[in-house]
Enzyme design. Sequence first.
Site, PDB file in Angstrom:
ATOM      1  N   ALA A  30      -1.951  -6.671  -6.599  1.00 49.24           N
ATOM      2  CA  ALA A  30      -2.482  -5.813  -5.539  1.00 49.24           C
ATOM      3  C   ALA A  30      -2.502  -6.651  -4.260  1.00 49.24           C
ATOM      4  CB  ALA A  30      -3.873  -5.326  -5.899  1.00 49.24           C
ATOM      5  N   ALA A  72     -10.306  -9.141   0.606  1.00 52.30           N
ATOM      6  CA  ALA A  72      -9.718  -9.040  -0.736  1.00 52.30           C
ATOM      7  C   ALA A  72      -9.795  -7.604  -1.231  1.00 52.30           C
ATOM      8  CB  ALA A  72     -10.432  -9.985  -1.693  1.00 52.30           C
ATOM      9  N   ASN A  73      -9.458  -7.368  -2.491  1.00 54.84           N
ATOM     10  CA  ASN A  73      -9.578  -6.034  -3.092  1.00 54.84           C
ATOM     11  C   ASN A  73     -10.081  -6.168  -4.526  1.00 54.84           C
ATOM     12  OD1 ASN A  73      -7.226  -6.205  -4.982  1.00 54.84           O
ATOM     13  ND2 ASN A  73      -6.132  -6.502  -3.052  1.00 54.84           N
ATOM     14  N   ARG A  74     -10.251  -5.043  -5.207  1.00 52.63           N
ATOM     15  CA  ARG A  74     -10.922  -5.040  -6.513  1.00 52.63           C
ATOM     16  C   ARG A  74     -10.019  -5.345  -7.695  1.00 52.63           C
ATOM     17  NH1 ARG A  74     -15.936  -2.825  -5.803  1.00 52.63           N
ATOM     18  NH2 ARG A  74     -16.156  -1.278  -4.133  1.00 52.63           N
ATOM     19  N   SER A  75      -8.764  -5.723  -7.468  1.00 49.57           N
ATOM     20  CA  SER A  75      -7.872  -5.993  -8.602  1.00 49.57           C
ATOM     21  C   SER A  75      -8.430  -7.106  -9.494  1.00 49.57           C
ATOM     22  CB  SER A  75      -6.496  -6.409  -8.087  1.00 49.57           C
ATOM     23  OG  SER A  75      -5.705  -6.905  -9.146  1.00 49.57           O
TER      24      SER A  75
END
Length: 227
Positions: free
Chosen positions: A99, A33-36
């Site tokens: 994102a 995943a990512n930090r969005s």
Amino acid sequence: FFQHNAEKPLRGRKMLVTAGPTHEPIDPVRYIANRSSGKQGYAIAAALADLGAEVVLVSGPTRLDSPRGVTRQNVESANDMLAACEAALPVDAAIFAAAVADWRVASEADQKIKKKEGRLPSLSLAENPDILATVSALTQGRPALVVGFAAETEAIIENGKAKLARKGCDWIVANDVGTGTGTFGGDENHVFLLTREGVEDWPKQSKDAVARDLAARITTFFQGVDV
Ligand code: CTP
Ligand code: CA
């Protein structure tokens, strides 16, 4: 009656907004995943709905409540997000604030990957579909206005301009997501609006204020569109 319509200038317009990260499964218990946080996309969906638009919000996993008056479709992976976007078409405008993970794990394990002493698993990746580019390239049923975001940590305007050309969208909202954990997930945003006409440097302001300004610009765009 007149007054009412003036306050809801996007009444009768349907708009698609994507928001949040995507989760790309590794196995039944793990994902990439990512930090969005989803905050900017949710704020845009809310601002468009406030102006009277019918809004479909296609959202990756977030901790946020659905904005009032918005239809929310929850998805996990980039592939799911593309399918949900295609199902929401046709729309007058599409704003891609999500994102989206650029890569997924090439083959998701159907059971939890077990730890084996002295042996490291390796992940092979596959490229995800580019949802913004796919929708921008539609020859039939392309939204009249397609807006992308560019999440950058350096050379914001240059990278944003390259994305505007490459993706085939109409506008890019380019923002500095920083290199720490601060900006991605924060409540403020410094953005540049890139259009074919040029570059606008917007002041650093709350994500809600960015959303209201963008919704106002979208309203102006549709005041000149006779459909
Ligand atoms: N986007 C998308 N589908 C993807 C990747 C990105 O729809 N698979 C959209 C994002 O929602 C955003 C825009 O494309 O509106 C730009 O995303 P960004 O990650 O900044 O651009 P990329 O082309 O993926 O380039 P890079 O990550 O290498 O900077
Ligand atoms: Ca990307």
